[in-house]
Write a protein that holds these residues in place. Structure first.
Motif, short mmCIF file in Angstrom:
data_model
loop_
_atom_site.label_atom_id
_atom_site.label_comp_id
_atom_site.label_asym_id
_atom_site.label_seq_id
_atom_site.Cartn_x
_atom_site.Cartn_y
_atom_site.Cartn_z
N GLY A 75 -35.54 28.74 28.32
CA GLY A 75 -35.31 30.17 28.48
C GLY A 75 -33.86 30.56 28.64
N THR A 76 -32.96 29.58 28.68
CA THR A 76 -31.53 29.84 28.84
C THR A 76 -30.82 29.39 27.57
OG1 THR A 76 -31.69 29.44 31.20
CG2 THR A 76 -29.51 29.33 30.26
N VAL A 77 -29.80 30.13 27.19
CA VAL A 77 -29.03 29.77 26.00
C VAL A 77 -28.15 28.56 26.28
CG1 VAL A 77 -29.05 32.12 25.09
CG2 VAL A 77 -27.15 31.37 26.55
N VAL A 78 -27.78 27.86 25.20
CA VAL A 78 -26.81 26.77 25.32
C VAL A 78 -25.52 27.37 25.87
CG1 VAL A 78 -25.44 25.13 23.97
CG2 VAL A 78 -27.87 25.44 23.47
N GLN A 79 -24.91 26.66 26.82
CA GLN A 79 -23.74 27.23 27.48
C GLN A 79 -22.72 26.18 27.89
OE1 GLN A 79 -25.25 28.19 31.84
NE2 GLN A 79 -26.63 29.02 30.30
N ILE A 80 -21.51 26.64 28.13
CA ILE A 80 -20.45 25.80 28.65
C ILE A 80 -20.48 25.90 30.17
CG2 ILE A 80 -17.94 25.49 28.77
CD1 ILE A 80 -17.85 26.52 25.87
N GLN A 81 -20.43 24.73 30.83
CA GLN A 81 -20.52 24.65 32.28
C GLN A 81 -19.49 23.64 32.80
OE1 GLN A 81 -24.53 23.15 32.65
NE2 GLN A 81 -25.38 25.21 32.82
N SER A 82 -19.30 23.63 34.10
CA SER A 82 -18.52 22.58 34.76
C SER A 82 -19.29 21.27 34.66
CB SER A 82 -18.28 22.94 36.21
OG SER A 82 -17.75 21.83 36.91
N VAL A 83 -18.59 20.17 34.52
CA VAL A 83 -19.25 18.87 34.41
C VAL A 83 -19.99 18.51 35.69
CG1 VAL A 83 -17.31 17.42 35.10
CG2 VAL A 83 -18.98 16.52 33.52
N GLY A 84 -19.56 19.01 36.83
CA GLY A 84 -20.24 18.71 38.09
C GLY A 84 -20.10 17.25 38.47
N SER A 85 -21.19 16.65 38.90
CA SER A 85 -21.19 15.26 39.36
C SER A 85 -22.22 14.43 38.59
CB SER A 85 -21.51 15.20 40.85
OG SER A 85 -20.54 15.90 41.59
N PRO A 86 -21.88 14.02 37.37
CA PRO A 86 -22.83 13.21 36.60
C PRO A 86 -23.02 11.84 37.25
CG PRO A 86 -20.73 13.30 35.46
CD PRO A 86 -20.64 14.22 36.64
N THR A 87 -24.17 11.25 37.02
CA THR A 87 -24.47 9.91 37.50
C THR A 87 -23.65 8.88 36.73
OG1 THR A 87 -26.71 10.66 37.97
CG2 THR A 87 -26.34 8.28 37.95
N ASN A 88 -23.59 9.05 35.42
CA ASN A 88 -22.79 8.17 34.56
C ASN A 88 -22.59 8.84 33.21
OD1 ASN A 88 -25.22 7.69 33.26
ND2 ASN A 88 -25.50 5.68 34.15
N ALA A 89 -21.97 8.11 32.30
CA ALA A 89 -21.65 8.68 30.99
C ALA A 89 -21.73 7.58 29.95
CB ALA A 89 -20.26 9.30 31.01
N GLY A 90 -21.76 7.99 28.70
CA GLY A 90 -21.79 7.04 27.60
C GLY A 90 -21.09 7.60 26.38
N ARG A 91 -20.68 6.69 25.49
CA ARG A 91 -19.96 7.08 24.29
C ARG A 91 -20.73 6.57 23.07
NH1 ARG A 91 -14.28 5.78 25.38
NH2 ARG A 91 -14.48 7.72 26.57
N PRO A 92 -21.36 7.49 22.34
CA PRO A 92 -22.13 7.06 21.14
C PRO A 92 -21.23 6.45 20.07
CG PRO A 92 -22.75 9.29 21.81
CD PRO A 92 -21.55 8.89 22.61
#
Length: 92
Positions: A75-92
């Motif tokens: 119900g929400t549009v795609v948006q730009i947000q602060s990254v916050g506190s991710p658990t981890n990340a990956g690089r495809p």
């Protein structure tokens, strides 16, 4: 689950975005988290996926400057947000 093009959930957005660049990703956030090489959240580069939870329940695309592009919830549009506190990340 929404894989576009008219609506997206978080992993549908990341999957379709990387598909446009010729990279195949699994359908769910947790599967994407398991399928790509991990990268330190301190070393994020634009295009990296950031994951929240382990296993991941949410994913988004890092765009630089401490920001992500995300499909936050139904119900929400795609948006730009602060990254916050991710658990981890990956690089495809």
């Amino acid at each position: 689950r929404a894989s576009g093009p008219n609506s997206y959930d978080c992993s549908g957005l990341t999957m379709q975005s990387w598909a446009a660049a010729g990279v195949g990703l699994p359908r769910t956030a947790a599967a994407q988290q398991s399928a790509i090489p991990a990268v330190s959240t301190a070393a994020l580069e634009p295009g990296d996926l950031v994951f929240y939870g382990s296993p991941a329940y949410h994913t988004a695309i890092y765009i630089g400057g401490g920001r992500i592009i995300a499909a936050p919830h139904t119900g929400t549009v795609v948006q730009i947000q602060s990254v916050g506190s991710p658990t981890n990340a990956g690089r495809p």
